[in-house]
Design a protein around this motif. Structure first.
Motif, PDB file in Angstrom:
ATOM      1  N   GLY A  31      10.003  -4.804  14.899  1.00 53.46           N
ATOM      2  CA  GLY A  31      10.232  -6.002  14.096  1.00 53.46           C
ATOM      3  C   GLY A  31       9.062  -6.235  13.158  1.00 53.46           C
ATOM      4  N   HIS A  32       8.824  -7.491  12.783  1.00 51.46           N
ATOM      5  CA  HIS A  32       7.719  -7.874  11.897  1.00 51.46           C
ATOM      6  C   HIS A  32       7.766  -7.106  10.570  1.00 51.46           C
ATOM      7  N   TRP A  33       8.946  -6.994   9.964  1.00 54.06           N
ATOM      8  CA  TRP A  33       9.096  -6.180   8.760  1.00 54.06           C
ATOM      9  C   TRP A  33       8.322  -6.729   7.574  1.00 54.06           C
ATOM     10  N   LEU A  34       8.299  -8.037   7.384  1.00 54.04           N
ATOM     11  CA  LEU A  34       7.546  -8.599   6.262  1.00 54.04           C
ATOM     12  C   LEU A  34       6.054  -8.313   6.410  1.00 54.04           C
ATOM     13  N   LEU A  35       5.548  -8.408   7.631  1.00 54.83           N
ATOM     14  CA  LEU A  35       4.138  -8.105   7.880  1.00 54.83           C
ATOM     15  C   LEU A  35       3.843  -6.640   7.568  1.00 54.83           C
ATOM     16  N   LYS A  36       4.717  -5.754   7.998  1.00 56.56           N
ATOM     17  CA  LYS A  36       4.509  -4.329   7.746  1.00 56.56           C
ATOM     18  C   LYS A  36       4.541  -4.020   6.251  1.00 56.56           C
ATOM     19  N   ILE A  37       5.506  -4.603   5.538  1.00 56.93           N
ATOM     20  CA  ILE A  37       5.604  -4.359   4.090  1.00 56.93           C
ATOM     21  C   ILE A  37       4.362  -4.903   3.386  1.00 56.93           C
ATOM     22  N   TRP A  38       3.958  -6.126   3.725  1.00 62.20           N
ATOM     23  CA  TRP A  38       2.798  -6.748   3.077  1.00 62.20           C
ATOM     24  C   TRP A  38       1.520  -5.942   3.345  1.00 62.20           C
ATOM     25  N   GLN A  39       1.280  -5.575   4.592  1.00 64.87           N
ATOM     26  CA  GLN A  39       0.058  -4.833   4.899  1.00 64.87           C
ATOM     27  C   GLN A  39       0.074  -3.434   4.298  1.00 64.87           C
ATOM     28  N   THR A  40       1.227  -2.816   4.193  1.00 67.58           N
ATOM     29  CA  THR A  40       1.322  -1.502   3.556  1.00 67.58           C
ATOM     30  C   THR A  40       1.009  -1.612   2.067  1.00 67.58           C
ATOM     31  N   ILE A  41       1.543  -2.636   1.403  1.00 65.97           N
ATOM     32  CA  ILE A  41       1.251  -2.829  -0.032  1.00 65.97           C
ATOM     33  C   ILE A  41      -0.234  -3.086  -0.245  1.00 65.97           C
ATOM     34  N   VAL A  42      -0.825  -3.942   0.567  1.00 68.77           N
ATOM     35  CA  VAL A  42      -2.257  -4.224   0.434  1.00 68.77           C
ATOM     36  C   VAL A  42      -3.077  -2.954   0.670  1.00 68.77           C
ATOM     37  N   GLY A  43      -2.691  -2.144   1.657  1.00 68.22           N
ATOM     38  CA  GLY A  43      -3.390  -0.889   1.913  1.00 68.22           C
ATOM     39  C   GLY A  43      -3.290   0.081   0.750  1.00 68.22           C
ATOM     40  N   LEU A  44      -2.097   0.197   0.157  1.00 64.18           N
ATOM     41  CA  LEU A  44      -1.917   1.091  -0.988  1.00 64.18           C
ATOM     42  C   LEU A  44      -2.719   0.620  -2.202  1.00 64.18           C
ATOM     43  N   ILE A  45      -2.746  -0.683  -2.438  1.00 67.68           N
ATOM     44  CA  ILE A  45      -3.546  -1.209  -3.553  1.00 67.68           C
ATOM     45  C   ILE A  45      -5.027  -0.926  -3.318  1.00 67.68           C
ATOM     46  N   GLY A  46      -5.454  -1.070  -2.089  1.00 71.05           N
ATOM     47  CA  GLY A  46      -6.852  -0.754  -1.769  1.00 71.05           C
ATOM     48  C   GLY A  46      -7.185   0.705  -2.029  1.00 71.05           C
ATOM     49  N   TRP A  47      -6.296   1.614  -1.610  1.00 68.85           N
ATOM     50  CA  TRP A  47      -6.558   3.031  -1.866  1.00 68.85           C
ATOM     51  C   TRP A  47      -6.510   3.348  -3.361  1.00 68.85           C
ATOM     52  N   LEU A  48      -5.617   2.702  -4.098  1.00 70.67           N
ATOM     53  CA  LEU A  48      -5.598   2.897  -5.548  1.00 70.67           C
ATOM     54  C   LEU A  48      -6.909   2.429  -6.173  1.00 70.67           C
ATOM     55  N   ALA A  49      -7.464   1.337  -5.647  1.00 62.78           N
ATOM     56  CA  ALA A  49      -8.743   0.837  -6.155  1.00 62.78           C
ATOM     57  C   ALA A  49      -9.877   1.807  -5.861  1.00 62.78           C
ATOM     58  N   VAL A  50      -9.689   2.672  -4.919  1.00 61.95           N
ATOM     59  CA  VAL A  50     -10.699   3.691  -4.631  1.00 61.95           C
ATOM     60  C   VAL A  50     -10.476   4.916  -5.517  1.00 61.95           C
ATOM     61  N   PHE A  51      -9.243   5.402  -5.568  1.00 60.68           N
ATOM     62  CA  PHE A  51      -8.992   6.676  -6.241  1.00 60.68           C
ATOM     63  C   PHE A  51      -8.956   6.591  -7.763  1.00 60.68           C
ATOM     64  N   ILE A  52      -8.477   5.514  -8.340  1.00 57.24           N
ATOM     65  CA  ILE A  52      -8.370   5.425  -9.809  1.00 57.24           C
ATOM     66  C   ILE A  52      -9.751   5.540 -10.475  1.00 57.24           C
ATOM     67  N   PRO A  53     -10.776   4.809 -10.046  1.00 57.76           N
ATOM     68  CA  PRO A  53     -12.094   5.004 -10.683  1.00 57.76           C
ATOM     69  C   PRO A  53     -12.659   6.405 -10.483  1.00 57.76           C
ATOM     70  N   ILE A  54     -12.401   6.996  -9.317  1.00 55.89           N
ATOM     71  CA  ILE A  54     -12.906   8.359  -9.075  1.00 55.89           C
ATOM     72  C   ILE A  54     -12.221   9.339 -10.016  1.00 55.89           C
ATOM     73  N   ILE A  55     -10.909   9.224 -10.155  1.00 55.24           N
ATOM     74  CA  ILE A  55     -10.170  10.136 -11.038  1.00 55.24           C
ATOM     75  C   ILE A  55     -10.575   9.917 -12.500  1.00 55.24           C
ATOM     76  N   ALA A  56     -10.705   8.651 -12.915  1.00 48.55           N
ATOM     77  CA  ALA A  56     -11.083   8.372 -14.306  1.00 48.55           C
ATOM     78  C   ALA A  56     -12.473   8.919 -14.610  1.00 48.55           C
ATOM     79  N   THR A  57     -13.391   8.738 -13.698  1.00 44.87           N
ATOM     80  CA  THR A  57     -14.749   9.245 -13.913  1.00 44.87           C
ATOM     81  C   THR A  57     -14.762  10.768 -13.906  1.00 44.87           C
ATOM     82  N   GLY A  58     -14.035  11.365 -12.975  1.00 43.00           N
ATOM     83  CA  GLY A  58     -13.992  12.827 -12.918  1.00 43.00           C
ATOM     84  C   GLY A  58     -13.373  13.432 -14.166  1.00 43.00           C
ATOM     85  N   LEU A  59     -12.267  12.849 -14.649  1.00 39.08           N
ATOM     86  CA  LEU A  59     -11.628  13.369 -15.866  1.00 39.08           C
ATOM     87  C   LEU A  59     -12.531  13.198 -17.083  1.00 39.08           C
TER      88      LEU A  59
END
Length: 180
Positions: A31-59
């Motif tokens: 159960g707890h589907w809204l919690l799972k969706i919300w925490q997954t979105i927050v986790g993905l945004i966090g990882w994007l905040a890590v990888f986007i600057p690394i990729i931009a700087t590397g390129l």
């Protein structure tokens, strides 16, 4: 976060049933589907905040050497700073590796000298000493249960231990020899 009680299985042992569950995580429960969706979105945004600057700087750094790579920024100071940070990180890596290797060699030598030697005491004599000391304390001050549960205890003058009383006790029972 609220804790939940776990249902006890009648086949579990007494030690397992008395174990306390310190925390629960609703994300991994059913159960707890809204919690799972919300925490997954927050986790993905966090990882994007890590990888986007690394990729931009590397390129951007890579585009200085290959014109086919898309350039997001081309500041000379930025490229110089990336090279400078790279040199600092390489320097830190070399010193960390040197420290790690040195400490590994020192610890291995210490282990060879100290840990892998024969025991410096005789465990049988040590056990006899513990039993003799427990018996001595019981006759002098009472049973272990009494000593552990008494609130205050007044030691009589004749119960005081001499400085070398335990050594004399071991000598009287031939347990004073060096453990070899």
């Amino acid at each position: 976060m609220p804790t939940t009680k776990s249902k006890t299985n009648p086949k579990t042992t007494a030690s397992e049933s008395t174990a306390v569950q310190a925390y629960t995580d609703h994300y991994f429960e059913r159960g707890h589907w809204l919690l799972k969706i919300w925490q997954t979105i927050v986790g993905l945004i966090g990882w994007l905040a890590v990888f986007i600057p690394i990729i931009a700087t590397g390129l951007s750094f890579w585009s200085q050497y290959d014109s086919r790579v898309p350039r997001l920024w081309s500041y000379r100071e930025g490229v110089f700073e990336i090279k400078f940070i790279g040199i600092i990180l390489l320097f830190c890596f070399v010193f960390a590796a040197l420290f790690t290797l040195t400490m590994t060699i020192i610890q291995n030598r210490k282990r060879d000298r100290l840990v892998e030697q024969w025991p410096t005491y005789n465990p049988i004599t040590q056990k006899r000493r513990q039993q003799l000391l427990a018996q001595f304390m019981t006759t002098r001050f009472g049973t272990p249960e009494f000593r552990q549960n008494v609130r205050t205890y007044h030691v009589k003058p004749e119960q005081n231990l001499d400085t070398d009383a335990i050594r004399k006790l071991y000598q009287d029972h031939d347990l004073d020899e060096l453990d070899e």
